[in-house]
Design a protein around this motif. Structure first.
Motif, PDB file in Angstrom:
ATOM      1  N   SER A  75      15.308 -59.265  -5.618  1.00  0.00           N
ATOM      2  CA  SER A  75      14.238 -58.214  -5.924  1.00  0.00           C
ATOM      3  C   SER A  75      12.964 -58.761  -6.586  1.00  0.00           C
ATOM      4  O   SER A  75      12.008 -58.154  -6.336  1.00  0.00           O
ATOM      5  CB  SER A  75      14.456 -56.817  -6.603  1.00  0.00           C
ATOM      6  N   GLY A  76      13.456 -59.978  -7.423  1.00  0.00           N
ATOM      7  CA  GLY A  76      12.339 -60.514  -8.090  1.00  0.00           C
ATOM      8  C   GLY A  76      11.941 -59.720  -9.584  1.00  0.00           C
ATOM      9  O   GLY A  76      10.976 -59.984 -10.422  1.00  0.00           O
ATOM     10  N   PHE A  77      13.184 -58.834  -9.937  1.00  0.00           N
ATOM     11  CA  PHE A  77      13.101 -58.240 -11.231  1.00  0.00           C
ATOM     12  C   PHE A  77      12.833 -59.348 -12.374  1.00  0.00           C
ATOM     13  O   PHE A  77      13.710 -60.540 -12.322  1.00  0.00           O
ATOM     14  CB  PHE A  77      14.111 -57.211 -11.698  1.00  0.00           C
ATOM     15  N   GLU A  78      12.057 -59.405 -13.312  1.00  0.00           N
ATOM     16  CA  GLU A  78      11.879 -60.433 -14.382  1.00  0.00           C
ATOM     17  C   GLU A  78      11.974 -59.930 -15.811  1.00  0.00           C
ATOM     18  O   GLU A  78      11.511 -58.735 -15.904  1.00  0.00           O
ATOM     19  CB  GLU A  78      10.544 -61.050 -14.084  1.00  0.00           C
TER      20      GLU A  78
ATOM     21  N   GLY B  35      10.674 -71.812  -9.700  1.00  0.00           N
ATOM     22  CA  GLY B  35       9.269 -71.435  -8.947  1.00  0.00           C
ATOM     23  C   GLY B  35       8.536 -70.321  -9.965  1.00  0.00           C
ATOM     24  O   GLY B  35       7.328 -70.479 -10.151  1.00  0.00           O
ATOM     25  N   PRO B  36       9.084 -69.238 -10.185  1.00  0.00           N
ATOM     26  CA  PRO B  36       8.471 -68.035 -10.884  1.00  0.00           C
ATOM     27  C   PRO B  36       8.087 -68.615 -12.345  1.00  0.00           C
ATOM     28  O   PRO B  36       7.529 -67.911 -12.875  1.00  0.00           O
ATOM     29  CB  PRO B  36       9.647 -67.201 -11.100  1.00  0.00           C
ATOM     30  N   HIS B  37       8.827 -69.651 -12.901  1.00  0.00           N
ATOM     31  CA  HIS B  37       8.237 -70.150 -14.094  1.00  0.00           C
ATOM     32  C   HIS B  37       6.467 -70.333 -14.141  1.00  0.00           C
ATOM     33  O   HIS B  37       5.984 -69.945 -14.834  1.00  0.00           O
ATOM     34  CB  HIS B  37       9.053 -71.408 -14.623  1.00  0.00           C
ATOM     35  N   GLY B  38       6.284 -71.010 -13.077  1.00  0.00           N
ATOM     36  CA  GLY B  38       4.841 -71.379 -12.981  1.00  0.00           C
ATOM     37  C   GLY B  38       4.258 -70.024 -12.537  1.00  0.00           C
ATOM     38  O   GLY B  38       2.904 -70.022 -13.124  1.00  0.00           O
ATOM     39  N   HIS B  39       4.586 -69.259 -11.857  1.00  0.00           N
ATOM     40  CA  HIS B  39       3.838 -68.016 -11.718  1.00  0.00           C
ATOM     41  C   HIS B  39       3.593 -67.155 -12.892  1.00  0.00           C
ATOM     42  O   HIS B  39       2.573 -66.641 -13.296  1.00  0.00           O
ATOM     43  CB  HIS B  39       4.534 -67.048 -10.489  1.00  0.00           C
ATOM     44  N   LEU B  40       4.751 -66.866 -13.787  1.00  0.00           N
ATOM     45  CA  LEU B  40       4.670 -66.322 -14.989  1.00  0.00           C
ATOM     46  C   LEU B  40       3.547 -67.133 -16.039  1.00  0.00           C
ATOM     47  O   LEU B  40       2.860 -66.182 -16.743  1.00  0.00           O
ATOM     48  CB  LEU B  40       6.102 -66.168 -15.686  1.00  0.00           C
ATOM     49  N   LYS B  41       3.670 -68.548 -15.955  1.00  0.00           N
ATOM     50  CA  LYS B  41       2.855 -68.869 -16.994  1.00  0.00           C
ATOM     51  C   LYS B  41       1.228 -68.805 -16.558  1.00  0.00           C
ATOM     52  O   LYS B  41       0.515 -68.621 -17.502  1.00  0.00           O
ATOM     53  CB  LYS B  41       3.071 -70.405 -16.950  1.00  0.00           C
ATOM     54  N   ARG B  42       1.063 -69.030 -15.279  1.00  0.00           N
ATOM     55  CA  ARG B  42      -0.192 -68.654 -14.791  1.00  0.00           C
ATOM     56  C   ARG B  42      -0.884 -67.363 -15.032  1.00  0.00           C
ATOM     57  O   ARG B  42      -2.026 -66.932 -15.450  1.00  0.00           O
ATOM     58  CB  ARG B  42      -0.393 -69.138 -13.243  1.00  0.00           C
ATOM     59  N   ALA B  43       0.138 -66.308 -14.988  1.00  0.00           N
ATOM     60  CA  ALA B  43      -0.271 -64.838 -15.213  1.00  0.00           C
ATOM     61  C   ALA B  43      -0.513 -64.797 -16.914  1.00  0.00           C
ATOM     62  O   ALA B  43      -1.446 -64.123 -17.153  1.00  0.00           O
ATOM     63  CB  ALA B  43       0.834 -63.991 -14.798  1.00  0.00           C
ATOM     64  N   ILE B  44       0.014 -65.462 -17.481  1.00  0.00           N
ATOM     65  CA  ILE B  44      -0.128 -65.499 -18.973  1.00  0.00           C
ATOM     66  C   ILE B  44      -1.555 -65.947 -19.234  1.00  0.00           C
ATOM     67  O   ILE B  44      -2.184 -65.727 -20.087  1.00  0.00           O
ATOM     68  CB  ILE B  44       1.140 -66.196 -20.026  1.00  0.00           C
TER      69      ILE B  44
ATOM     70  N   ILE C 186       2.682 -57.983 -19.477  1.00  0.00           N
ATOM     71  CA  ILE C 186       2.647 -59.187 -18.280  1.00  0.00           C
ATOM     72  C   ILE C 186       3.690 -58.974 -17.434  1.00  0.00           C
ATOM     73  O   ILE C 186       3.544 -58.743 -15.933  1.00  0.00           O
ATOM     74  CB  ILE C 186       2.089 -60.524 -18.664  1.00  0.00           C
ATOM     75  N   VAL C 187       4.670 -59.027 -17.632  1.00  0.00           N
ATOM     76  CA  VAL C 187       6.218 -59.007 -16.938  1.00  0.00           C
ATOM     77  C   VAL C 187       6.348 -57.617 -16.374  1.00  0.00           C
ATOM     78  O   VAL C 187       6.829 -57.487 -15.388  1.00  0.00           O
ATOM     79  CB  VAL C 187       7.418 -59.362 -17.896  1.00  0.00           C
ATOM     80  N   SER C 188       5.847 -56.564 -17.036  1.00  0.00           N
ATOM     81  CA  SER C 188       6.019 -55.091 -16.674  1.00  0.00           C
ATOM     82  C   SER C 188       5.041 -55.197 -15.440  1.00  0.00           C
ATOM     83  O   SER C 188       5.449 -54.323 -14.436  1.00  0.00           O
ATOM     84  CB  SER C 188       5.573 -54.147 -17.588  1.00  0.00           C
ATOM     85  N   ARG C 189       3.922 -55.679 -15.327  1.00  0.00           N
ATOM     86  CA  ARG C 189       3.017 -55.642 -14.029  1.00  0.00           C
ATOM     87  C   ARG C 189       3.710 -56.368 -12.966  1.00  0.00           C
ATOM     88  O   ARG C 189       3.740 -55.804 -11.637  1.00  0.00           O
ATOM     89  CB  ARG C 189       1.667 -56.371 -14.529  1.00  0.00           C
ATOM     90  N   VAL C 190       4.166 -57.431 -13.130  1.00  0.00           N
ATOM     91  CA  VAL C 190       5.105 -58.161 -12.309  1.00  0.00           C
ATOM     92  C   VAL C 190       6.070 -57.227 -11.475  1.00  0.00           C
ATOM     93  O   VAL C 190       6.147 -57.265 -10.354  1.00  0.00           O
ATOM     94  CB  VAL C 190       5.647 -59.499 -12.556  1.00  0.00           C
ATOM     95  N   ASN C 191       6.772 -56.610 -12.633  1.00  0.00           N
ATOM     96  CA  ASN C 191       7.782 -55.743 -11.955  1.00  0.00           C
ATOM     97  C   ASN C 191       7.393 -54.449 -11.108  1.00  0.00           C
ATOM     98  O   ASN C 191       7.899 -54.091 -10.247  1.00  0.00           O
ATOM     99  CB  ASN C 191       8.835 -55.222 -13.101  1.00  0.00           C
ATOM    100  N   ALA C 192       6.201 -53.996 -11.650  1.00  0.00           N
ATOM    101  CA  ALA C 192       5.531 -53.041 -11.096  1.00  0.00           C
ATOM    102  C   ALA C 192       5.290 -53.370  -9.316  1.00  0.00           C
ATOM    103  O   ALA C 192       5.371 -52.227  -8.601  1.00  0.00           O
ATOM    104  CB  ALA C 192       4.328 -52.481 -11.757  1.00  0.00           C
TER     105      ALA C 192
END
Length: 347
Positions: free
Chosen positions: A148-151, A234-243, A268-274
């Motif tokens: 699901s991509g939950f983070e 891979g999601p490491h990079g996505h999270l860092k860019r979002a931050i 920020i993580v909550s937005r991704v999960n939404a």
């Protein structure tokens, strides 16, 4: 390849030009025989175009004009025309298919809901976070469900360790409301560094017990094989860019205190999960139920207060009131704090 030399035609008022355009071979290099005027471009050959792309470089006496490719032995080779280059590349590729080395085979995975969760740490030094003007040396513990991509992300101050993994993983599972059937991490090489054999075996046992407490089967990817943990790398990079994007919008990377920065990361993580809420709801239905209570996410150590008025733990010296000199204490070591649980017997 043959090259045809050309001569300029005689014009009225001019003599015959004694300098011909063409190519000459000097010391293993292909060089252009230029006219008396250095700014003029060399002629085209019948079967190849060897024009200078940068006439200024040629005029300035550059040894290797722009537009050529160079080999390791510093010999210049003319740039090939598109059709010739594609032909050579196609033939080299065909040769490698028959005579080349064997390549690594990667089988694509189909992730099932509720099956796998992944954990890893990522360094945040590049973000330049400061707390009340002081640089914050920290990492992020990052948990993710493969389907699901939950983070979930947790700010870690003490580096990669089992304590940080245990605290971050349990926070992620309890915020999720369930546990996957399998948990994958890296080889825990950073947490095992500088530990003797008995300590490494003890840490491995504790990790297995942590997974067993939540009904998860522990697994590890091979060291330095990042694609085996690709669902989290891979999601490491996505999270860092979002931050980083959120910091730019905020206009500052300085926070009043650590709690404010942790709330910032949680938002920020909550937005991704939404954005993945539908798939997360599907996966939640397949997760295992959580146990009645959490297990320990700390390490318990007995320390002795020396005559220096403190004790050393994990190569760090901590001071205590001098009246405690000579006493021994049981200390619970968390990722970002120490807790004196009880006094041990005196020495």
């Amino acid at each position: 390849m043959k090259f045809r030399q050309t001569k300029r035609r005689r014009r009225s008022g001019e003599g015959i030009d004694q300098h011909s355009h063409g190519l000459s071979h000097r010391g293993g290099e292909t060089a252009f025989a230029e006219e008396g005027s250095a700014g003029k471009a060399p002629a085209r050959s019948a079967r190849g175009d060897f024009r200078h792309r940068d006439r200024a470089a040629a005029a300035g006496g550059s040894r290797h004009p722009v537009g050529r490719h160079f080999r390791g032995d510093d010999q210049a080779t003319p740039e090939l025309a598109n059709g010739i280059r594609r032909t050579i590349e196609r033939r080299v590729r065909s040769w490698r298919a028959v005579h080349g080395e064997e390549q690594e085979v990667i089988f694509r995975q189909v992730h099932e809901p509720g099956r796998m969760g992944l954990s890893d740490f990522t360094d945040m030094a590049a973000a330049g976070i400061t707390i009340a003007g002081q640089p914050l040396d920290h990492r992020l513990y990052h948990f993710r469900l493969a389907y699901s991509g939950f983070e979930h992300a947790h700010v870690v101050l003490g580096g990669e360790s089992f304590v940080a993994l245990a605290e971050g993983l349990q926070n992620a599972l309890w915020s999720l409301g369930g546990a996957p059937r399998e948990h994958r991490s890296d080889s825990l090489s950073a947490a095992l560094r500088n530990l003797d054999k008995d300590a490494r075996e003890d840490l491995t046992r504790r990790y297995d017990e942590l997974c067993s407490h939540y009904g998860m089967t522990p697994s590890r990817n091979n060291r330095s094989i990042a694609h085996e943990n690709g669902s989290i790398e891979g999601p490491h990079g996505h999270l860092k860019r979002a931050i980083n994007d959120a910091l730019l919008m905020r206009g500052s990377s300085d926070f009043d205190d650590l709690a404010a920065y942790r709330r910032f990361v949680d938002e920020i993580v909550s937005r991704v999960n939404a954005r993945n809420s539908k798939r997360i709801d599907i996966e939640r239905a397949e997760l295992q139920e959580l146990p009645v209570r959490r297990t320990s996410d700390y390490e318990e150590v007995i320390v002795r207060v020396t005559s220096s008025g403190g004790f050393t733990l994990r190569k760090v010296f901590y001071t205590v009131p001098s009246r405690l000199i000579g006493h021994r204490f049981r200390v619970r070591l968390f990722d970002d704090r120490l807790v004196f649980s009880s006094a041990a017997r005196n020495s």
